[in-house]
Design a protein around this motif. Structure first.
Motif, short mmCIF file in Angstrom:
data_model
loop_
_atom_site.label_atom_id
_atom_site.label_comp_id
_atom_site.label_asym_id
_atom_site.label_seq_id
_atom_site.Cartn_x
_atom_site.Cartn_y
_atom_site.Cartn_z
N LYS B 94 0.88 -1.17 0.00
CA LYS B 94 0.00 0.00 0.00
C LYS B 94 0.92 1.21 0.00
O LYS B 94 1.96 1.20 0.65
CB LYS B 94 -0.83 -0.05 1.28
CG LYS B 94 -1.96 0.91 1.42
CD LYS B 94 -2.60 0.69 2.80
CE LYS B 94 -3.99 1.25 2.90
NZ LYS B 94 -4.09 2.67 2.65
N LEU B 103 -5.07 -1.62 -0.99
CA LEU B 103 -4.07 -2.68 -0.93
C LEU B 103 -3.95 -3.34 -2.29
O LEU B 103 -4.93 -3.53 -2.99
CB LEU B 103 -4.50 -3.76 0.05
CG LEU B 103 -4.16 -3.61 1.54
CD1 LEU B 103 -4.73 -4.79 2.29
CD2 LEU B 103 -2.67 -3.52 1.74
N HIS B 104 -2.72 -3.70 -2.64
CA HIS B 104 -2.46 -4.45 -3.87
C HIS B 104 -1.84 -5.78 -3.46
O HIS B 104 -0.83 -5.80 -2.75
CB HIS B 104 -1.51 -3.68 -4.78
CG HIS B 104 -2.01 -2.31 -5.13
ND1 HIS B 104 -2.88 -2.08 -6.17
CD2 HIS B 104 -1.77 -1.11 -4.57
CE1 HIS B 104 -3.15 -0.79 -6.23
NE2 HIS B 104 -2.49 -0.17 -5.27
N PHE B 105 -2.42 -6.87 -3.95
CA PHE B 105 -2.00 -8.19 -3.50
C PHE B 105 -1.12 -8.90 -4.51
O PHE B 105 -1.27 -8.73 -5.73
CB PHE B 105 -3.23 -9.06 -3.22
CG PHE B 105 -3.96 -8.69 -1.96
CD1 PHE B 105 -4.96 -7.74 -1.99
CD2 PHE B 105 -3.63 -9.30 -0.76
CE1 PHE B 105 -5.63 -7.39 -0.82
CE2 PHE B 105 -4.31 -8.97 0.41
CZ PHE B 105 -5.30 -8.02 0.38
#
Lengths: 115, 114
Positions: B94, B103-105
């Motif tokens: 993030k 959020l990036h997963f």
């Protein structure tokens, strides 16, 4: 304990049916709200988010969610689902002043759309 | 553009063996980094987060540890795996300065402890 709750663990519906997934949280104060989606075999991706302003937010692929502060809810909706909407959906909340800006996730809802 | 790499994708390890899962982020600096564990029907449980190099916060007591040796590298470790450590582990980043960034997963690691 403060938490995020998703009411349905599994939802099965036919194409063209309407979808509504419930999400409730127990944090007071100003929160940021998110819906994430995980399609089969893919990574989690953001569907939509709410920070402030219009409580009805629109996301990708025809999804929308409504923030109702009095009900501590952020339900996800889609008027007419497609087979490609089969996925697992997660509601997430960033509580007020969350250390590290961390998100708390609900338990997820698996949605199966039958063709 | 920013990307996040997580490896390995799958891992089978015997009980008592060590663990090292690695996550790196490209295209951004000073991100907040997170390790989550995803269990069926239980959503995503935050295990660790980091707001800077060498800064680790643990959310739940467990058999795992985390380290951040470089700005964009986040490692999840264990000295001795337990059966209960089996699960799907997700790294996420993030933007650190932006309060309202999502959020990036990563793609996750499926860990099976046998």
């Amino acid at each position: 304990a403060q938490s995020v709750s998703q009411h349905n663990h599994h939802v099965i519906l036919s194409e063209a049916a309407s979808l509504e997934l419930g999400c409730n949280y127990s944090y007071g104060g100003t929160v940021n709200l998110f819906w994430y989606v995980q399609y089969p075999g893919q990574h989690l991706q953001l569907l939509l988010k709410y920070f402030s302003g219009d409580p009805l937010v629109k996301g990708i692929k025809g999804f929308e969610a409504e923030f109702i502060k009095s009900k501590f809810s952020f339900n996800l909706r889609k008027p007419s689902v497609q087979w490609s909407d089969t996925a697992e959906y997660f509601c997430a909340v960033k509580p007020p002043k969350a250390a590290g800006n961390k998100l708390t996730f609900g338990g997820g809802t698996r949605v199966l759309v039958k063709p | 553009s920013q990307t996040i790499h997580q490896w390995p994708a799958t891992l089978v390890q015997p009980v008592g063996s060590p663990l090292s899962l690695e996550c790196t982020v490209e295209g951004t600096s000073n991100p907040n980094l997170y390790w989550y564990r995803q269990a069926a029907g239980r959503g995503l449980q935050l295990l660790f987060y980091s707001v800077g190099i060498g800064q680790i916060s643990s959310e739940v007591p467990q058999n795992l540890s985390a380290s951040r040796p470089q700005d964009r590298q986040f490692i999840l470790s264990s000295k001795k795996l337990l059966l209960s450590d089996s699960g799907f582990y997700l790294c996420a980043w993030k933007a650190g300065q932006a309060d309202n960034s999502p959020l990036h997963f990563g793609n996750g690691t499926r860990l099976t402890v046998t």
